[in-house]
Design an enzyme around this catalytic site. Structure first.
Site, PDB file in Angstrom:
ATOM      1  N   ARG A   1       0.867  -1.179   0.000  1.00 56.66           N
ATOM      2  CA  ARG A   1       0.000   0.000   0.000  1.00 56.66           C
ATOM      3  C   ARG A   1       0.906   1.232   0.000  1.00 56.66           C
ATOM      4  O   ARG A   1       1.941   1.245   0.679  1.00 56.66           O
ATOM      5  CB  ARG A   1      -0.895   0.040   1.246  1.00 56.66           C
ATOM      6  CG  ARG A   1      -2.046  -0.941   1.252  1.00 56.66           C
ATOM      7  CD  ARG A   1      -3.142  -0.588   0.238  1.00 56.66           C
ATOM      8  NE  ARG A   1      -4.280  -1.506   0.297  1.00 56.66           N
ATOM      9  CZ  ARG A   1      -4.433  -2.571  -0.487  1.00 56.66           C
ATOM     10  NH1 ARG A   1      -3.530  -2.873  -1.397  1.00 56.66           N
ATOM     11  NH2 ARG A   1      -5.514  -3.335  -0.374  1.00 56.66           N
TER      12      ARG A   1
ATOM     13  N   GLU B   1      -4.254   7.605  -4.637  1.00 54.56           N
ATOM     14  CA  GLU B   1      -4.603   6.911  -5.883  1.00 54.56           C
ATOM     15  C   GLU B   1      -5.965   7.390  -6.359  1.00 54.56           C
ATOM     16  O   GLU B   1      -6.853   7.580  -5.517  1.00 54.56           O
ATOM     17  CB  GLU B   1      -4.612   5.396  -5.660  1.00 54.56           C
ATOM     18  CG  GLU B   1      -3.224   4.868  -5.330  1.00 54.56           C
ATOM     19  CD  GLU B   1      -3.189   3.354  -5.102  1.00 54.56           C
ATOM     20  OE1 GLU B   1      -4.217   2.685  -5.320  1.00 54.56           O
ATOM     21  OE2 GLU B   1      -2.128   2.858  -4.707  1.00 54.56           O
TER      22      GLU B   1
ATOM     23  N   HIS C   1      -1.769   0.389  -9.779  1.00 54.36           N
ATOM     24  CA  HIS C   1      -2.330  -0.567  -8.809  1.00 54.36           C
ATOM     25  C   HIS C   1      -2.947  -1.788  -9.515  1.00 54.36           C
ATOM     26  O   HIS C   1      -4.157  -2.013  -9.442  1.00 54.36           O
ATOM     27  CB  HIS C   1      -3.372   0.130  -7.911  1.00 54.36           C
ATOM     28  CG  HIS C   1      -3.600  -0.604  -6.613  1.00 54.36           C
ATOM     29  ND1 HIS C   1      -3.872   0.031  -5.437  1.00 54.36           N
ATOM     30  CD2 HIS C   1      -3.597  -1.938  -6.323  1.00 54.36           C
ATOM     31  CE1 HIS C   1      -4.029  -0.862  -4.484  1.00 54.36           C
ATOM     32  NE2 HIS C   1      -3.860  -2.072  -4.993  1.00 54.36           N
TER      33      HIS C   1
HETATM   34  P1  NAP Z   1      -0.404 -11.607   4.878  1.00 53.42           P
HETATM   35  O1  NAP Z   1      -0.320 -13.029   4.445  1.00 53.42           O
HETATM   36  O2  NAP Z   1      -1.237 -11.267   6.060  1.00 53.42           O
HETATM   37  O3  NAP Z   1       1.102 -11.084   5.087  1.00 53.42           O
HETATM   38  C1  NAP Z   1       1.392  -9.872   5.708  1.00 53.42           C
HETATM   39  C2  NAP Z   1       2.810  -9.908   6.227  1.00 53.42           C
HETATM   40  O4  NAP Z   1       3.100  -8.659   6.863  1.00 53.42           O
HETATM   41  C3  NAP Z   1       3.035 -10.999   7.298  1.00 53.42           C
HETATM   42  O5  NAP Z   1       4.330 -11.520   7.181  1.00 53.42           O
HETATM   43  C4  NAP Z   1       2.897 -10.211   8.597  1.00 53.42           C
HETATM   44  O6  NAP Z   1       3.619 -10.764   9.678  1.00 53.42           O
HETATM   45  C5  NAP Z   1       3.546  -8.907   8.195  1.00 53.42           C
HETATM   46  N1  NAP Z   1       3.268  -7.768   9.071  1.00 53.42           N
HETATM   47  C6  NAP Z   1       4.178  -6.896   9.522  1.00 53.42           C
HETATM   48  N2  NAP Z   1       3.662  -5.963  10.274  1.00 53.42           N
HETATM   49  C7  NAP Z   1       2.356  -6.217  10.348  1.00 53.42           C
HETATM   50  C8  NAP Z   1       1.283  -5.584  11.015  1.00 53.42           C
HETATM   51  N3  NAP Z   1       1.439  -4.461  11.748  1.00 53.42           N
HETATM   52  N4  NAP Z   1       0.052  -6.114  10.880  1.00 53.42           N
HETATM   53  C9  NAP Z   1      -0.136  -7.227  10.137  1.00 53.42           C
HETATM   54  N5  NAP Z   1       0.865  -7.875   9.477  1.00 53.42           N
HETATM   55  C10 NAP Z   1       2.098  -7.362   9.594  1.00 53.42           C
HETATM   56  O7  NAP Z   1      -0.978 -10.706   3.698  1.00 53.42           O
HETATM   57  P2  NAP Z   1      -0.794 -10.901   2.120  1.00 53.42           P
HETATM   58  O8  NAP Z   1      -1.895 -11.716   1.574  1.00 53.42           O
HETATM   59  O9  NAP Z   1       0.614 -11.311   1.853  1.00 53.42           O
HETATM   60  O10 NAP Z   1      -1.048  -9.383   1.639  1.00 53.42           O
HETATM   61  C11 NAP Z   1      -0.207  -8.348   2.100  1.00 53.42           C
HETATM   62  C12 NAP Z   1      -0.712  -7.003   1.659  1.00 53.42           C
HETATM   63  O11 NAP Z   1      -0.465  -6.828   0.273  1.00 53.42           O
HETATM   64  C13 NAP Z   1      -2.228  -6.768   1.775  1.00 53.42           C
HETATM   65  O12 NAP Z   1      -2.607  -6.390   3.081  1.00 53.42           O
HETATM   66  C14 NAP Z   1      -2.491  -5.676   0.770  1.00 53.42           C
HETATM   67  O13 NAP Z   1      -2.424  -4.412   1.384  1.00 53.42           O
HETATM   68  C15 NAP Z   1      -1.336  -5.818  -0.218  1.00 53.42           C
HETATM   69  N6  NAP Z   1      -1.810  -6.243  -1.544  1.00 53.42           N
HETATM   70  C16 NAP Z   1      -1.618  -5.398  -2.615  1.00 53.42           C
HETATM   71  C17 NAP Z   1      -2.052  -5.776  -3.863  1.00 53.42           C
HETATM   72  C18 NAP Z   1      -1.845  -4.891  -5.055  1.00 53.42           C
HETATM   73  O14 NAP Z   1      -2.715  -4.847  -5.925  1.00 53.42           O
HETATM   74  N7  NAP Z   1      -0.728  -4.210  -5.166  1.00 53.42           N
HETATM   75  C19 NAP Z   1      -2.702  -7.006  -4.056  1.00 53.42           C
HETATM   76  C20 NAP Z   1      -2.878  -7.823  -2.947  1.00 53.42           C
HETATM   77  C21 NAP Z   1      -2.429  -7.432  -1.698  1.00 53.42           C
HETATM   78  P3  NAP Z   1       3.320 -12.267  10.215  1.00 53.42           P
HETATM   79  O15 NAP Z   1       3.928 -13.159   9.198  1.00 53.42           O
HETATM   80  O16 NAP Z   1       3.993 -12.321  11.525  1.00 53.42           O
HETATM   81  O17 NAP Z   1       1.824 -12.385  10.282  1.00 53.42           O
END
Ligand code: NAP
Length: 326
Positions: free
Chosen positions: A237, A266, A285
């Site tokens: 983000r 955005e 995005h």
């Molecule tokens: P996820 O599986 O929940 O992974 C998030 C990672 O961030 C985990 O390793 C988590 O730690 C870590 N983290 C560090 N600080 C954190 C905090 N304060 N709160 C929560 N987690 C924290 O999520 P994901 O599916 O990989 O997605 C990650 C993010 O990518 C989404 O939230 C979204 O904003 C973004 N995204 C962007 C796009 C795009 O179009 N560009 C598409 C999809 C997603 P732990 O391993 O210890 O839980």
């Protein structure tokens, strides 16, 4: 009387028909903001919302006393007041997993495009400037064999790292995540403190969610710790990064390049210097924006909402505490 759904995300005819079997559906195909008068006037009778990219505020919830569930067509849920939803017993469903690989592909697209200067050099051809062989002033840098630093190492972070380690023989560092022993074995990933990751990585990729703790996680101090040859990629983000500090780091040559799918504001204003910098690849995005994945995300959101409004546990529930209070 049938429960009522306000659909403001892109759903195809079959998905709308699936919702329409049990519910009354009102569509808002081009909703840009929840302040839209027609949307607001429909809120008091709404039991479910389904859509993406529109911020739902606690004030709006005041106007939606019948709301039972929201299905966002995204994995990130930073546009929703989770605590307030939970307090009101409103279920919030998201779409993890189905977009992980496509978003990781976008991460790698940005890594490759920035390292090999693909957009800048494609533009050079369009300008008719490919007259002789390309010389060192236009050479890129290797990706294979380099060190990839992951800030966030969840579903998408691990999928980016898997591409790096298994496809490109990269060394993987990670931070801002709990220890991941299985990925340490699978990918040889090493858990580092943030500062040592920033100093050691050749390519840094951000995949943390936007939360109060991660807002402006990367700023002037962090860019100063990176190598002057570092490539910075953000597919999480925009607000996780202090964009003014990023622009300054790029302008001052403190880092070499940036690949960005997300921005603080955005759509990104054409006035922003970022898309005009030759060492920046800026995308609108598109992390999950493929036909297959957007279809799968919309379908998952529809399935989640149908289950939630039927009183069954949805496949993906962000606020489990709200379920217990139902
Ligand atoms: P996820 O599986 O929940 O992974 C998030 C990672 O961030 C985990 O390793 C988590 O730690 C870590 N983290 C560090 N600080 C954190 C905090 N304060 N709160 C929560 N987690 C924290 O999520 P994901 O599916 O990989 O997605 C990650 C993010 O990518 C989404 O939230 C979204 O904003 C973004 N995204 C962007 C796009 C795009 O179009 N560009 C598409 C999809 C997603 P732990 O391993 O210890 O839980």
């Amino acid at each position: 009387m049938k429960k009522r759904i306000l659909a403001y995300g892109r759903l195809n005819d079959e998905q709308l028909a699936q919702l329409g079997q049990d519910f009354e559906v009102q569509t808002f195909p081009d909703l840009a903001s929840a302040d839209d008068p027609a949307f607001r006037s429909a809120l008091p009778d709404a039991h479910g919302l389904i859509g993406a990219s529109v911020a739902i505020t606690p004030e709006l919830l005041e106007e939606a006393p019948n709301l039972e569930a929201i299905a966002t067509i995204s994995v990130g849920y930073d546009k929703y007041p989770v605590e307030e939803l939970t307090r009101r017993g409103i279920l919030l469903c998201n779409t993890p997993d189905v977009l992980t690989e496509t978003t990781a592909d976008t991460g790698f697209l940005l890594i490759m495009a920035t390292a090999r200067r693909a957009v800048e050099l494609a533009e050079l051809i369009k300008r008719g400037e490919w007259q002789t062989g390309i010389g060192p002033e236009h050479f890129g840098s290797d990706v294979h064999g380099k060190t990839l630093g992951m800030i966030g190492f969840g579903r998408i972070g691990a999928a980016v790292a898997r591409r790096g380690a298994l496809g490109f023989g990269m060394r993987i560092l990670y931070t801002k995540a709990s220890p991941k022993p299985e990925l340490e074995v699978e990918l040889g990933a090493e858990r580092h403190e943030m500062d040592s990751l920033l100093a050691e990585a050749d390519i840094i990729c951000v995949t943390v969610p936007l939360t109060a703790e991660t807002e402006h996680l990367i700023g002037e101090r962090e860019f100063a710790l990176m190598k002057p040859t570092a490539i910075f990629v953000n597919i999480a983000r925009g607000q996780v990064v202090n964009e003014a500090a990023l622009i300054e780091a790029l302008e001052m040559g403190r880092i070499r390049a940036a690949g960005l799918d997300v921005f603080e504001q955005e759509p990104l204003s054409p006035e922003s210097p970022l898309p005009h910098m030759t060492n920046v690849v800026a995308l609108p995005h598109i992390g999950s924006a493929t036909h297959e994945t957007r279809h799968a995300m919309a379908q998952r959101a529809v399935d989640n909402l149908v289950l939630a409004l039927r009183g069954e546990h949805p496949i993906n529930l962000v606020n489990e505490a709200a379920w217990r209070s139902v």
